[in-house]
Write a protein that holds these residues in place. Structure first.
Motif, mmCIF file in Angstrom:
data_model
loop_
_atom_site.group_PDB
_atom_site.id
_atom_site.type_symbol
_atom_site.label_atom_id
_atom_site.label_comp_id
_atom_site.label_asym_id
_atom_site.label_seq_id
_atom_site.Cartn_x
_atom_site.Cartn_y
_atom_site.Cartn_z
ATOM 1 N N ALA A 1 0.828 -1.212 0.000
ATOM 2 C CA ALA A 1 0.000 0.000 0.000
ATOM 3 C C ALA A 1 0.858 1.255 0.000
ATOM 4 O O ALA A 1 0.562 2.230 -0.700
ATOM 5 C CB ALA A 1 -0.933 -0.002 1.212
ATOM 6 N N SER A 2 1.935 1.247 0.773
ATOM 7 C CA SER A 2 2.821 2.404 0.841
ATOM 8 C C SER A 2 3.461 2.692 -0.505
ATOM 9 O O SER A 2 3.500 3.840 -0.966
ATOM 10 C CB SER A 2 3.909 2.165 1.894
ATOM 11 O OG SER A 2 4.852 3.222 1.895
ATOM 12 N N GLY A 3 3.948 1.641 -1.179
ATOM 13 C CA GLY A 3 4.579 1.824 -2.479
ATOM 14 C C GLY A 3 3.611 2.326 -3.525
ATOM 15 O O GLY A 3 3.946 3.215 -4.331
ATOM 16 N N GLU A 4 2.407 1.775 -3.525
ATOM 17 C CA GLU A 4 1.406 2.190 -4.507
ATOM 18 C C GLU A 4 0.984 3.642 -4.267
ATOM 19 O O GLU A 4 0.843 4.428 -5.220
ATOM 20 C CB GLU A 4 0.185 1.266 -4.431
ATOM 21 C CG GLU A 4 0.457 -0.188 -4.788
ATOM 22 C CD GLU A 4 0.634 -0.411 -6.287
ATOM 23 O OE1 GLU A 4 0.568 0.564 -7.058
ATOM 24 O OE2 GLU A 4 0.846 -1.568 -6.680
ATOM 25 N N GLY B 1 -1.540 7.515 -12.113
ATOM 26 C CA GLY B 1 -1.516 7.828 -10.692
ATOM 27 C C GLY B 1 -2.779 7.407 -9.967
ATOM 28 O O GLY B 1 -2.729 6.917 -8.833
ATOM 29 N N ALA B 2 -3.928 7.584 -10.626
ATOM 30 C CA ALA B 2 -5.198 7.185 -10.019
ATOM 31 C C ALA B 2 -5.249 5.674 -9.792
ATOM 32 O O ALA B 2 -5.756 5.197 -8.772
ATOM 33 C CB ALA B 2 -6.362 7.625 -10.899
ATOM 34 N N ASP B 3 -4.709 4.920 -10.741
ATOM 35 C CA ASP B 3 -4.641 3.469 -10.580
ATOM 36 C C ASP B 3 -3.778 3.096 -9.382
ATOM 37 O O ASP B 3 -4.133 2.218 -8.582
ATOM 38 C CB ASP B 3 -4.064 2.816 -11.842
ATOM 39 C CG ASP B 3 -5.057 2.722 -12.987
ATOM 40 O OD1 ASP B 3 -6.265 2.920 -12.760
ATOM 41 O OD2 ASP B 3 -4.618 2.438 -14.124
ATOM 42 N N GLU B 4 -2.624 3.757 -9.252
ATOM 43 C CA GLU B 4 -1.725 3.444 -8.149
ATOM 44 C C GLU B 4 -2.387 3.777 -6.807
ATOM 45 O O GLU B 4 -2.289 3.002 -5.840
ATOM 46 C CB GLU B 4 -0.417 4.224 -8.299
ATOM 47 C CG GLU B 4 0.337 3.980 -9.598
ATOM 48 C CD GLU B 4 0.983 2.611 -9.692
ATOM 49 O OE1 GLU B 4 0.798 1.792 -8.771
ATOM 50 O OE2 GLU B 4 1.678 2.350 -10.687
ATOM 51 N N ASP B 5 -3.050 4.918 -6.742
ATOM 52 C CA ASP B 5 -3.776 5.267 -5.522
ATOM 53 C C ASP B 5 -4.837 4.215 -5.197
ATOM 54 O O ASP B 5 -5.023 3.833 -4.036
ATOM 55 C CB ASP B 5 -4.457 6.632 -5.678
ATOM 56 C CG ASP B 5 -3.506 7.790 -5.442
ATOM 57 O OD1 ASP B 5 -2.504 7.599 -4.724
ATOM 58 O OD2 ASP B 5 -3.766 8.882 -5.976
ATOM 59 N N LYS B 6 -5.534 3.777 -6.226
ATOM 60 C CA LYS B 6 -6.563 2.754 -6.046
ATOM 61 C C LYS B 6 -5.958 1.470 -5.487
ATOM 62 O O LYS B 6 -6.516 0.841 -4.578
ATOM 63 C CB LYS B 6 -7.250 2.476 -7.376
ATOM 64 C CG LYS B 6 -8.296 1.357 -7.333
ATOM 65 C CD LYS B 6 -8.848 1.075 -8.731
ATOM 66 C CE LYS B 6 -7.789 0.534 -9.648
ATOM 67 N NZ LYS B 6 -8.288 0.288 -11.018
ATOM 68 N N HIS B 7 -4.804 1.088 -6.003
ATOM 69 C CA HIS B 7 -4.156 -0.133 -5.511
ATOM 70 C C HIS B 7 -3.802 0.008 -4.033
ATOM 71 O O HIS B 7 -3.944 -0.942 -3.262
ATOM 72 C CB HIS B 7 -2.892 -0.430 -6.326
ATOM 73 C CG HIS B 7 -3.148 -0.663 -7.775
ATOM 74 N ND1 HIS B 7 -2.142 -0.696 -8.714
ATOM 75 C CD2 HIS B 7 -4.304 -0.878 -8.447
ATOM 76 C CE1 HIS B 7 -2.669 -0.909 -9.902
ATOM 77 N NE2 HIS B 7 -3.981 -1.013 -9.767
ATOM 78 N N GLY B 8 -3.321 1.192 -3.654
ATOM 79 C CA GLY B 8 -3.030 1.416 -2.244
ATOM 80 C C GLY B 8 -4.265 1.241 -1.376
ATOM 81 O O GLY B 8 -4.211 0.642 -0.301
#
Length: 262
Positions: free
Chosen positions: A26-29, A58-65
């Motif tokens: 979560a931190s990395g994403e 970026g929105a995808d990465e935030d979502k993964h987090g």
């Protein structure tokens, strides 16, 4: 018998190791989400058409987090501190890979060369992410607890990798081929070393939590070193090749819907 599936099953079954795994992820994403959002805000005027795709990334990465956080919440677990030696994203940044956070915090337009650096860094790290999620998808796509999350994140990472190929090829046609290849090689050689160090650190923490024997820990460490040796000898080349992706305009639309896990 030690295997990727059996190791992850062991991590998944223990609340403490699962919380650490999800917290690291979560931190990395989330960090990747912040970086992409800043890059999207600072793209040069000549590349404003790329901003929506960077924003989507970026929105995808935030979502993964948020997905990893939701998986912890579903089990009644709280996030745990991420040991610095396991922080893949921050270690890459500290080693000069990608765009420096100090630069991204300033309200100064990036250059085209900066965008090439960002895409090259992403092409390397998304290769790693795509492969890792493909492995998890192979073994856990039907898992009732994490299957939906694994499938969605895996699909997103494949989209990110396709996007990097497509955009870097566009920049290569525009005359940036030498810069792209040099940057890709530098990123790949640094990434494989950092990935080895982070993998060793993560396995050491998991071993303490799960009570692994010295023999088991030694076997796992030897495996990590063997992967690094393969990548150093030539495996890194898979991270620097460019080809037209089957998925065209993979980040051309809005981010996919976030499933409910909590």
């Amino acid at each position: 018998m030690l295997s990727a599936k059996s190791l992850f099953q062991e991590i998944l079954a223990n609340d403490e190791s699962f919380a650490l795994f999800c917290s690291i992820a979560a931190s990395g994403e989330s960090q990747g989400g912040w970086e992409n959002a800043r890059i999207a805000a600072l793209v040069p005027d000549s590349e404003r058409g790329l901003a929506p795709k960077i924003t989507r990334h970026g929105a995808d990465e935030d979502k993964h987090g948020r997905i990893f956080s939701a998986l912890m919440k579903k089990r009644g677990l709280d996030p745990v501190p991420v040991p610095p030696e396991t922080d893949y994203t921050m270690l890459l940044e500290k080693n000069g890979i990608g765009l420096a956070h100090e630069q991204l915090k300033r309200d100064e337009r990036l250059t085209v060369q900066d965008i090439v650096t960002y895409l090259s860094h992403s092409r390397v790290t998304e290769q790693r992410a795509s492969e890792q999620m493909d492995l998890l998808r192979k073994h856990f796509a039907d898992d009732p607890d994490i299957g939906r999350a694994v499938k969605q994140i895996s699909n997103d990472e494949d989209n990110h990798l396709a996007y990097c190929h497509e955009e870097l090829l566009r920049f290569a046609r525009a005359g940036h081929g030498r810069l792209i290849q040099r940057t890709l090689r530098e990123c790949a050689h640094a990434e494989i070393r950092i990935y080895r160090d982070v993998s060793l650190a993560v396995m050491a923490h998991m071993g303490r939590i799960l009570g692994w024997s010295r023999a088991k820990s030694a076997v796992l460490a030897a495996g990590i070193h063997a992967v690094y040796a393969y990548e150093r000898l030539g495996g890194w080349r898979r991270m620097v090749s460019l080809k037209a992706p089957e998925r065209r305009d993979a980040l051309g639309g809005p981010a996919s819907a976030e499933p409910e896990f909590a």
